[in-house]
Design an enzyme around this catalytic site. Structure first.
Site, short mmCIF file in Angstrom:
data_model
loop_
_atom_site.label_atom_id
_atom_site.label_comp_id
_atom_site.label_asym_id
_atom_site.label_seq_id
_atom_site.Cartn_x
_atom_site.Cartn_y
_atom_site.Cartn_z
N SER A 69 12.17 -58.28 -27.22
CA SER A 69 13.19 -57.27 -27.27
C SER A 69 12.83 -55.94 -27.98
O SER A 69 11.79 -56.02 -28.94
CB SER A 69 14.30 -57.83 -28.16
OG SER A 69 15.44 -57.11 -28.10
N ASP A 70 13.23 -54.86 -27.65
CA ASP A 70 12.99 -53.46 -28.29
C ASP A 70 14.11 -52.55 -28.19
O ASP A 70 14.89 -52.85 -27.10
CB ASP A 70 11.67 -52.93 -27.34
CG ASP A 70 11.43 -51.68 -28.16
OD1 ASP A 70 10.80 -51.86 -29.02
OD2 ASP A 70 11.79 -50.74 -27.84
N GLN A 71 14.39 -51.90 -28.93
CA GLN A 71 15.72 -51.15 -29.29
C GLN A 71 15.54 -49.67 -29.57
O GLN A 71 14.47 -49.50 -30.39
CB GLN A 71 16.64 -51.74 -30.28
CG GLN A 71 17.96 -51.05 -30.25
CD GLN A 71 18.96 -51.56 -31.18
OE1 GLN A 71 18.54 -51.46 -32.52
NE2 GLN A 71 19.91 -52.31 -30.94
N GLY A 106 16.13 -53.38 -24.74
CA GLY A 106 15.55 -54.05 -23.78
C GLY A 106 15.26 -55.33 -24.24
O GLY A 106 15.00 -55.80 -25.28
#
EC number: 3.6.1.-
Length: 196
Positions: A69-71, A106
């Site tokens: 996960s990426d933000q 993501g």
């Protein structure tokens, strides 16, 4: 079905969120370059990084489902990163005052055995109210959200900075969209809530 569930993150926020699903999992920090590529959109960046984080652990966990996960936070055309310092956090909140900040998260679920994956970008919007300088200062001194994109913790006192929030999954704002993740896991055969 792969037996191991791996969270490809060193984030305490993501780890706490994933425990809500009451599934056994392990965490491991992926070693990737998280720099934005030239001319890369915010949406493309978080999708790419979510996949890269999961893929980076595939060799280490060859029979696992790996969560990446990426933000990022987007204010107008500007991407807001983690402020890291009090001054940077103050600048971010001053810039966000009275405006809408969009958070893009993501999310990738990679089956390391088959190399198949599910990948989505989940949006969430926060509308800040008009913030006074003293409010910003008081908030930052109390919560010190220097490791949070956008310079606030919505799960804490940061909620007081908003007029409204808009999105399908409030956990996306904290960094791991559990509604979408649970759907991805069910597609892979996980029963949630689990009988385990």
């Amino acid at each position: 079905m792969p037996t191991t569930l791996v969270l490809a993150s060193s984030s305490s926020y993501r780890r706490e969120l994933l425990t809500r699903l009451q599934l056994p999992f392990v965490t491991a920090a992926p070693d990737i370059d998280e720099s934005r590529l030239a001319d890369e959109s915010a949406q493309a960046m978080v999708a790419r990084l979510a996949w890269q984080k999961a893929a980076a652990l595939a060799t280490q966990y060859p029979q696992a489902l790996i969560i990446g996960s990426d933000q990022c936070a987007v204010l107008g055309e500007q991407i807001l990163g983690k402020p890291l310092t009090h001054e940077q956090a103050r600048q971010q909140l001053q810039a966000s005052s009275g405006r809408i900040v969009e958070f893009l998260t993501g999310l990738c679920l990679l089956d390391s055995q088959t190399q198949s994956f599910q990948l989505e970008v989940i949006p969430f919007q926060v509308e800040f109210r008009e913030l006074q300088a003293a409010e910003i200062e008081n908030y930052l001194l109390r919560e010190q959200p220097y490791d949070c994109a956008g310079s606030f913790k919505s799960e804490g006192l940061g909620i007081s900075l908003f007029n409204r929030m808009h999105g399908d999954d409030p956990t996306a704002l904290i960094g791991l969209p559990l509604i979408r993740l649970a759907a991805m896991l069910r597609k892979q055969g996980y029963l949630i809530p689990s009988a385990v």
